[in-house]
Motif scaffolding. Structure first.
Motif, PDB file in Angstrom:
ATOM      1  N   THR A  20      19.431  38.116  42.682  1.00 49.24           N
ATOM      2  CA  THR A  20      20.632  36.946  42.377  1.00 49.24           C
ATOM      3  C   THR A  20      20.250  36.197  43.679  1.00 49.24           C
ATOM      4  O   THR A  20      20.068  36.863  44.854  1.00 49.24           O
ATOM      5  N   ALA A  21      20.486  35.064  43.496  1.00 50.67           N
ATOM      6  CA  ALA A  21      20.239  33.953  44.567  1.00 50.67           C
ATOM      7  C   ALA A  21      21.554  33.455  45.197  1.00 50.67           C
ATOM      8  O   ALA A  21      22.685  33.414  44.618  1.00 50.67           O
ATOM      9  N   ILE A  22      21.433  32.643  46.401  1.00 52.90           N
ATOM     10  CA  ILE A  22      22.659  32.070  46.905  1.00 52.90           C
ATOM     11  C   ILE A  22      22.454  30.537  46.322  1.00 52.90           C
ATOM     12  O   ILE A  22      23.712  30.086  45.693  1.00 52.90           O
ATOM     13  N   ASP A  23      21.483  30.052  46.596  1.00 51.56           N
ATOM     14  CA  ASP A  23      21.152  28.640  46.288  1.00 51.56           C
ATOM     15  C   ASP A  23      21.021  28.422  44.537  1.00 51.56           C
ATOM     16  O   ASP A  23      20.179  28.897  44.128  1.00 51.56           O
ATOM     17  N   PRO A  24      21.920  27.490  44.166  1.00 48.23           N
ATOM     18  CA  PRO A  24      21.756  27.538  42.726  1.00 48.23           C
ATOM     19  C   PRO A  24      20.504  26.534  42.213  1.00 48.23           C
ATOM     20  O   PRO A  24      20.445  26.701  41.122  1.00 48.23           O
ATOM     21  N   GLU A  25      19.813  26.330  43.213  1.00 47.22           N
ATOM     22  CA  GLU A  25      18.597  25.463  42.599  1.00 47.22           C
ATOM     23  C   GLU A  25      17.302  26.856  42.358  1.00 47.22           C
ATOM     24  O   GLU A  25      16.180  26.357  42.109  1.00 47.22           O
ATOM     25  N   TRP A  68      25.601  33.124  44.570  1.00 53.29           N
ATOM     26  CA  TRP A  68      26.603  33.753  45.628  1.00 53.29           C
ATOM     27  C   TRP A  68      27.065  32.443  46.513  1.00 53.29           C
ATOM     28  O   TRP A  68      27.868  32.662  47.363  1.00 53.29           O
ATOM     29  N   THR A  69      26.582  31.218  45.847  1.00 57.20           N
ATOM     30  CA  THR A  69      26.818  30.164  46.838  1.00 57.20           C
ATOM     31  C   THR A  69      28.273  29.918  47.054  1.00 57.20           C
ATOM     32  O   THR A  69      29.198  30.022  46.316  1.00 57.20           O
ATOM     33  N   ALA A  70      28.783  29.335  48.325  1.00 58.03           N
ATOM     34  CA  ALA A  70      29.838  28.956  48.787  1.00 58.03           C
ATOM     35  C   ALA A  70      30.029  27.295  48.653  1.00 58.03           C
ATOM     36  O   ALA A  70      31.046  26.789  49.357  1.00 58.03           O
ATOM     37  N   ASP A  71      29.096  26.776  48.280  1.00 57.46           N
ATOM     38  CA  ASP A  71      29.226  25.203  48.199  1.00 57.46           C
ATOM     39  C   ASP A  71      30.306  24.949  47.373  1.00 57.46           C
ATOM     40  O   ASP A  71      30.759  25.237  46.189  1.00 57.46           O
ATOM     41  N   GLU A  72      31.311  24.055  48.044  1.00 57.36           N
ATOM     42  CA  GLU A  72      32.608  23.975  47.689  1.00 57.36           C
ATOM     43  C   GLU A  72      32.689  23.179  46.133  1.00 57.36           C
ATOM     44  O   GLU A  72      33.404  23.459  45.263  1.00 57.36           O
ATOM     45  N   LYS A  73      31.848  22.062  45.790  1.00 60.31           N
ATOM     46  CA  LYS A  73      31.635  21.271  45.024  1.00 60.31           C
ATOM     47  C   LYS A  73      31.219  22.267  43.641  1.00 60.31           C
ATOM     48  O   LYS A  73      31.830  22.047  42.443  1.00 60.31           O
ATOM     49  N   TRP A  74      30.289  22.958  43.997  1.00 61.36           N
ATOM     50  CA  TRP A  74      29.612  24.150  42.933  1.00 61.36           C
ATOM     51  C   TRP A  74      30.720  24.900  42.480  1.00 61.36           C
ATOM     52  O   TRP A  74      31.246  25.317  41.293  1.00 61.36           O
ATOM     53  N   LEU A  75      31.536  25.618  43.620  1.00 62.26           N
ATOM     54  CA  LEU A  75      32.728  26.713  43.310  1.00 62.26           C
ATOM     55  C   LEU A  75      33.767  25.978  42.523  1.00 62.26           C
ATOM     56  O   LEU A  75      34.396  26.515  41.482  1.00 62.26           O
ATOM     57  N   THR A  76      33.938  24.684  42.640  1.00 62.28           N
ATOM     58  CA  THR A  76      34.935  23.884  41.780  1.00 62.28           C
ATOM     59  C   THR A  76      34.677  23.797  40.396  1.00 62.28           C
ATOM     60  O   THR A  76      35.500  23.819  39.326  1.00 62.28           O
ATOM     61  N   GLY A  77      33.407  23.719  40.206  1.00 62.64           N
ATOM     62  CA  GLY A  77      33.098  23.564  38.757  1.00 62.64           C
ATOM     63  C   GLY A  77      32.479  24.748  37.938  1.00 62.64           C
ATOM     64  O   GLY A  77      32.087  24.824  36.718  1.00 62.64           O
ATOM     65  N   LYS A 117      29.719  31.992  36.458  1.00 61.74           N
ATOM     66  CA  LYS A 117      28.407  32.078  37.194  1.00 61.74           C
ATOM     67  C   LYS A 117      28.740  32.463  38.557  1.00 61.74           C
ATOM     68  O   LYS A 117      27.630  32.872  39.328  1.00 61.74           O
ATOM     69  N   SER A 118      29.798  32.401  39.027  1.00 61.37           N
ATOM     70  CA  SER A 118      29.946  32.677  40.726  1.00 61.37           C
ATOM     71  C   SER A 118      30.274  34.153  40.983  1.00 61.37           C
ATOM     72  O   SER A 118      31.309  34.755  40.687  1.00 61.37           O
ATOM     73  N   LEU A 119      29.272  34.700  41.772  1.00 61.16           N
ATOM     74  CA  LEU A 119      29.368  35.987  42.222  1.00 61.16           C
ATOM     75  C   LEU A 119      30.439  36.084  43.498  1.00 61.16           C
ATOM     76  O   LEU A 119      30.857  37.115  43.738  1.00 61.16           O
ATOM     77  N   LEU A 120      30.332  35.050  44.078  1.00 65.47           N
ATOM     78  CA  LEU A 120      31.084  35.084  45.587  1.00 65.47           C
ATOM     79  C   LEU A 120      32.721  35.116  44.897  1.00 65.47           C
ATOM     80  O   LEU A 120      33.383  35.790  45.341  1.00 65.47           O
ATOM     81  N   LYS A 121      32.993  34.443  43.892  1.00 69.23           N
ATOM     82  CA  LYS A 121      34.349  34.332  43.435  1.00 69.23           C
ATOM     83  C   LYS A 121      34.757  35.804  42.726  1.00 69.23           C
ATOM     84  O   LYS A 121      35.943  36.503  42.822  1.00 69.23           O
ATOM     85  N   LEU A 173      23.414  31.226  53.824  1.00 66.80           N
ATOM     86  CA  LEU A 173      24.146  32.363  54.273  1.00 66.80           C
ATOM     87  C   LEU A 173      25.466  32.213  54.800  1.00 66.80           C
ATOM     88  O   LEU A 173      26.225  32.833  55.072  1.00 66.80           O
ATOM     89  N   LYS A 174      25.349  31.348  55.838  1.00 69.44           N
ATOM     90  CA  LYS A 174      26.547  30.830  56.858  1.00 69.44           C
ATOM     91  C   LYS A 174      27.647  30.540  55.969  1.00 69.44           C
ATOM     92  O   LYS A 174      28.681  31.139  56.351  1.00 69.44           O
ATOM     93  N   GLY A 175      27.396  30.093  54.904  1.00 73.03           N
ATOM     94  CA  GLY A 175      28.615  29.538  53.911  1.00 73.03           C
ATOM     95  C   GLY A 175      29.106  30.718  53.082  1.00 73.03           C
ATOM     96  O   GLY A 175      30.354  30.653  53.212  1.00 73.03           O
ATOM     97  N   VAL A 176      28.478  31.552  53.011  1.00 70.86           N
ATOM     98  CA  VAL A 176      29.141  33.000  52.378  1.00 70.86           C
ATOM     99  C   VAL A 176      29.886  33.532  53.349  1.00 70.86           C
ATOM    100  O   VAL A 176      30.776  34.161  52.894  1.00 70.86           O
TER     101      VAL A 176
END
Length: 277
Positions: A101-106, A115-124, A133-137, A182-185
């Motif tokens: 598993t990756a952090i970056d959705p790309e 694992w991304t913490a990108d706010e826009k991606w998490l909202t969707g 799809k969100s492992l962080l959530k 990673l900083k975002g996570v």
């Protein structure tokens, strides 16, 4: 070796990452001192993929999600064993891990979970616990469930001591973004804990990670450099050097000695944080 007083809050460790965190060393190669002594005080709640794998907290014994070979371990077993020997009292582990598993959705990621913490991606996107799809959530939802159902009911209270992490191979094609990713996570989990518990100290929760071995076929120099830069730039961010670690034949996963080495390295950092020495 200092032991904690029984009236102190119960220690909690949170752990997350991809395959070398999930565990890829067979339990037949489990370290003899762990085999001989086992665990008496370490209780874990384990989640992977799209579901919780334990019904609340259970006495820890290493395993992964695999139909044929679930009996496998990772570096964290060494951390928990040494912590148990030092504390000699119950403590808790909340773990969420999934290989590939990756952090970056790309980037390519197992089952398209990230694992991304990108706010826009998490909202969707929603938690993998609910088919998303969100492992962080799903990781933070697991933490919340553990707090609500058990940790908050402990008479002596609880204290989250550190966040253990090993990941980065799957982000090799977005290595230049790994610093921010990673900083975002780390910031997301820290702020989530602040909001959940009301304790501002979790904004500086110690984060301990290991680097990817340079002989790993998915190694990326930018990923390693990002971790080392974050150690300089972020408060309580620690890196264990695994650059020359031995790998299995697949050139991806730590051997038993390498997993032990990372576990010992992480424990040494944790012991200083918890003032166990």
């Amino acid at each position: 070796m200092a032991k904690k007083e029984k009236n102190e809050p119960v220690a909690v460790i949170i752990t997350a990452g991809q395959s070398n965190t999930d565990g890829r060393v067979m339990n037949s190669e489990l370290l003899e001192y762990i085999k001989s002594n086992g665990f008496k005080h370490c209780h874990w709640c384990y989640g992977s993929g799209g579901q919780l794998r334990t019904d609340g907290f259970k006495l820890f014994w290493p395993k992964i999600v695999h139909d044929k070979n679930p009996e496998r371990w990772a570096y964290d077993a060494v951390v928990y064993y040494r912590l148990e020997q030092a504390l000699q009292r119950d403590f808790y582990v909340i773990k969420w891990s999934l290989g590939g598993t990756a952090i970056d959705p790309e980037c390519a990621s197992t089952s398209k979970k990230y694992w991304t913490a990108d706010e826009k991606w998490l909202t969707g996107n929603t938690s993998t616990l609910t088919g998303g799809k969100s492992l962080l959530k799903s990781f933070t939802e697991e933490i919340d469930l553990c707090i609500d159902r058990q940790l908050s009911r402990l008479p002596e209270g609880y204290d989250i001591k550190a966040f253990l992490w090993h990941q980065g191979e799957s982000d090799r094609r977005a290595g230049t973004r790994y610093y921010d990713n990673l900083k975002g996570v780390v910031e997301y989990v820290r702020q989530h804990l602040v909001q959940k518990t009301g304790k501002k100290k979790y904004a500086k929760l110690p984060f301990i990670c290991g680097t990817v071995a340079r002989s790993n076929k998915q190694y990326n120099k930018d990923v390693e450099e990002a971790q080392r830069k974050l150690m300089k730039d972020m408060k309580n961010f620690y890196v264990v050097d695994m650059s020359d670690a031995e790998l299995q034949r697949d050139q991806l996963h730590f051997t038993a000695p390498a997993a032990e080495r990372l576990g010992n390295g992480m424990y040494e950092v944790l012991a200083k944080i918890m003032k166990l020495k």
